[in-house]
Design a protein around this motif. Sequence first.
Motif, PDB file in Angstrom:
ATOM      1  N   GLY A 197     -24.888 -32.216 -36.610  1.00  0.00           N
ATOM      2  CA  GLY A 197     -24.023 -33.134 -36.087  1.00  0.00           C
ATOM      3  C   GLY A 197     -23.782 -32.631 -34.690  1.00  0.00           C
ATOM      4  N   VAL A 198     -23.424 -33.685 -33.761  1.00  0.00           N
ATOM      5  CA  VAL A 198     -23.112 -33.189 -32.272  1.00  0.00           C
ATOM      6  C   VAL A 198     -21.408 -33.795 -32.121  1.00  0.00           C
ATOM      7  N   ALA A 199     -20.821 -32.996 -31.574  1.00  0.00           N
ATOM      8  CA  ALA A 199     -19.425 -33.505 -30.891  1.00  0.00           C
ATOM      9  C   ALA A 199     -19.585 -33.960 -29.818  1.00  0.00           C
ATOM     10  N   GLY A 200     -19.429 -35.360 -29.509  1.00  0.00           N
ATOM     11  CA  GLY A 200     -19.543 -36.134 -28.157  1.00  0.00           C
ATOM     12  C   GLY A 200     -17.783 -36.139 -27.766  1.00  0.00           C
ATOM     13  N   ALA A 201     -17.670 -37.099 -27.313  1.00  0.00           N
ATOM     14  CA  ALA A 201     -16.295 -37.609 -26.776  1.00  0.00           C
ATOM     15  C   ALA A 201     -15.224 -37.608 -28.092  1.00  0.00           C
ATOM     16  N   GLY A 202     -15.526 -37.925 -29.056  1.00  0.00           N
ATOM     17  CA  GLY A 202     -14.982 -37.761 -30.517  1.00  0.00           C
ATOM     18  C   GLY A 202     -15.868 -37.700 -31.500  1.00  0.00           C
ATOM     19  N   TRP A 203     -15.155 -37.476 -32.809  1.00  0.00           N
ATOM     20  CA  TRP A 203     -16.072 -37.468 -34.064  1.00  0.00           C
ATOM     21  C   TRP A 203     -16.167 -38.883 -34.416  1.00  0.00           C
ATOM     22  N   PRO A 204     -17.250 -39.000 -35.087  1.00  0.00           N
ATOM     23  CA  PRO A 204     -17.447 -40.284 -35.804  1.00  0.00           C
ATOM     24  C   PRO A 204     -16.570 -40.518 -37.055  1.00  0.00           C
ATOM     25  N   SER A 205     -16.039 -41.790 -36.958  1.00  0.00           N
ATOM     26  CA  SER A 205     -15.074 -42.338 -37.890  1.00  0.00           C
ATOM     27  C   SER A 205     -16.190 -42.768 -39.290  1.00  0.00           C
ATOM     28  N   ALA A 206     -15.873 -41.985 -40.089  1.00  0.00           N
ATOM     29  CA  ALA A 206     -16.957 -42.262 -41.357  1.00  0.00           C
ATOM     30  C   ALA A 206     -16.413 -41.587 -42.538  1.00  0.00           C
ATOM     31  N   SER A 207     -16.584 -42.164 -43.823  1.00  0.00           N
ATOM     32  CA  SER A 207     -16.358 -41.538 -44.910  1.00  0.00           C
ATOM     33  C   SER A 207     -17.411 -40.492 -45.197  1.00  0.00           C
ATOM     34  N   PRO A 208     -16.732 -39.260 -46.201  1.00  0.00           N
ATOM     35  CA  PRO A 208     -17.401 -38.259 -46.464  1.00  0.00           C
ATOM     36  C   PRO A 208     -18.573 -38.530 -47.792  1.00  0.00           C
ATOM     37  N   PRO A 209     -19.455 -37.802 -47.885  1.00  0.00           N
ATOM     38  CA  PRO A 209     -20.184 -38.120 -49.233  1.00  0.00           C
ATOM     39  C   PRO A 209     -19.420 -37.771 -50.424  1.00  0.00           C
ATOM     40  N   PRO A 210     -19.948 -38.396 -51.549  1.00  0.00           N
ATOM     41  CA  PRO A 210     -19.195 -37.932 -52.830  1.00  0.00           C
ATOM     42  C   PRO A 210     -19.171 -36.223 -53.236  1.00  0.00           C
ATOM     43  N   ALA A 211     -18.268 -35.925 -53.602  1.00  0.00           N
ATOM     44  CA  ALA A 211     -17.981 -34.263 -53.878  1.00  0.00           C
ATOM     45  C   ALA A 211     -17.124 -34.163 -55.196  1.00  0.00           C
ATOM     46  N   TRP A 212     -17.440 -33.125 -55.830  1.00  0.00           N
ATOM     47  CA  TRP A 212     -16.636 -32.893 -57.090  1.00  0.00           C
ATOM     48  C   TRP A 212     -16.352 -31.323 -56.985  1.00  0.00           C
ATOM     49  N   ASP A 213     -15.711 -30.858 -58.058  1.00  0.00           N
ATOM     50  CA  ASP A 213     -15.470 -29.322 -58.119  1.00  0.00           C
ATOM     51  C   ASP A 213     -15.115 -28.635 -57.092  1.00  0.00           C
ATOM     52  N   GLY A 214     -14.184 -27.717 -57.110  1.00  0.00           N
ATOM     53  CA  GLY A 214     -13.912 -26.841 -56.084  1.00  0.00           C
ATOM     54  C   GLY A 214     -12.561 -26.345 -55.812  1.00  0.00           C
ATOM     55  N   LEU A 215     -12.224 -26.162 -54.604  1.00  0.00           N
ATOM     56  CA  LEU A 215     -10.713 -25.601 -54.542  1.00  0.00           C
ATOM     57  C   LEU A 215      -9.952 -26.501 -53.734  1.00  0.00           C
ATOM     58  N   GLN A 216      -8.527 -26.446 -53.810  1.00  0.00           N
ATOM     59  CA  GLN A 216      -7.711 -27.304 -53.143  1.00  0.00           C
ATOM     60  C   GLN A 216      -6.471 -26.603 -52.746  1.00  0.00           C
ATOM     61  N   TRP A 217      -5.804 -26.748 -51.428  1.00  0.00           N
ATOM     62  CA  TRP A 217      -4.510 -26.150 -51.001  1.00  0.00           C
ATOM     63  C   TRP A 217      -3.780 -27.261 -50.423  1.00  0.00           C
ATOM     64  N   ARG A 218      -2.425 -26.866 -50.627  1.00  0.00           N
ATOM     65  CA  ARG A 218      -1.350 -27.654 -49.809  1.00  0.00           C
ATOM     66  C   ARG A 218      -0.865 -26.556 -48.918  1.00  0.00           C
ATOM     67  N   LEU A 219      -0.926 -26.812 -47.522  1.00  0.00           N
ATOM     68  CA  LEU A 219      -0.434 -25.749 -46.704  1.00  0.00           C
ATOM     69  C   LEU A 219       0.902 -26.229 -45.803  1.00  0.00           C
ATOM     70  N   SER A 220       1.564 -25.274 -45.448  1.00  0.00           N
ATOM     71  CA  SER A 220       2.827 -25.615 -44.432  1.00  0.00           C
ATOM     72  C   SER A 220       2.559 -24.890 -43.107  1.00  0.00           C
ATOM     73  N   ASP A 221       1.655 -23.662 -43.136  1.00  0.00           N
ATOM     74  CA  ASP A 221       2.033 -22.585 -41.990  1.00  0.00           C
ATOM     75  C   ASP A 221       0.618 -21.863 -41.932  1.00  0.00           C
ATOM     76  N   VAL A 222       0.320 -21.569 -40.584  1.00  0.00           N
ATOM     77  CA  VAL A 222      -0.892 -20.856 -40.387  1.00  0.00           C
ATOM     78  C   VAL A 222      -0.833 -19.581 -41.363  1.00  0.00           C
ATOM     79  N   THR A 223       0.483 -18.994 -41.659  1.00  0.00           N
ATOM     80  CA  THR A 223       0.331 -17.779 -42.196  1.00  0.00           C
ATOM     81  C   THR A 223      -0.231 -17.784 -43.517  1.00  0.00           C
ATOM     82  N   GLU A 224      -0.413 -18.963 -44.279  1.00  0.00           N
ATOM     83  CA  GLU A 224      -1.027 -19.184 -45.380  1.00  0.00           C
ATOM     84  C   GLU A 224      -2.491 -19.073 -45.614  1.00  0.00           C
ATOM     85  N   LEU A 225      -3.141 -19.064 -44.316  1.00  0.00           N
ATOM     86  CA  LEU A 225      -4.762 -18.978 -44.271  1.00  0.00           C
ATOM     87  C   LEU A 225      -5.151 -17.772 -44.821  1.00  0.00           C
TER      88      LEU A 225
END
Length: 141
Positions: free
Chosen positions: A4-32
């Motif tokens: 990928g190349v970042a030009g003036a902006g990122w392309p507007s596009a949907s991601p490929p299908p994905a499954w299984d993994g990790l997910q987080w809800r974040l409210s502050d950078v101190t959680e990173l």
Amino acid sequence: MGRGVAGAGWPSASPPPAWDGLQWRLSDVTELPRVREELRRHTAAQGPVELRDRLLLVLDEMASNALRHGGGRVEACVRRTGDAFLVAVSDGDPRTPPTPAVDRDPSEGGLGLHLIAELSTAHGWYVEGDAKTVWAVLPRR
């Protein structure tokens, strides 16, 4: 897919299908740090150290951008695709697309989107409802 190349902006596009993994809800950078540690443990046996480092860097850049600039709730995930990982981060600012810094002194920061584009084989963003999602695909090999 090529790099990928970042030009003036990122392309507007949907991601490929994905499954299984990790997910987080974040409210502050101190959680990173906690998020990075969970991702390290989860990916320890799923590929070389270089892959884990790239995943950590991409997730950290995307999540910190969303927390600093996206407003509202932030959700992040790392999931598997056939032969890659999908990193996706959503925030509450659907009106502002991801815009890589142009002609900025590197000491001022803002180069994370360029770095993500360079490390990924595909990247993009889309809006769904009142949320914007920025995503990148990183090969597992």
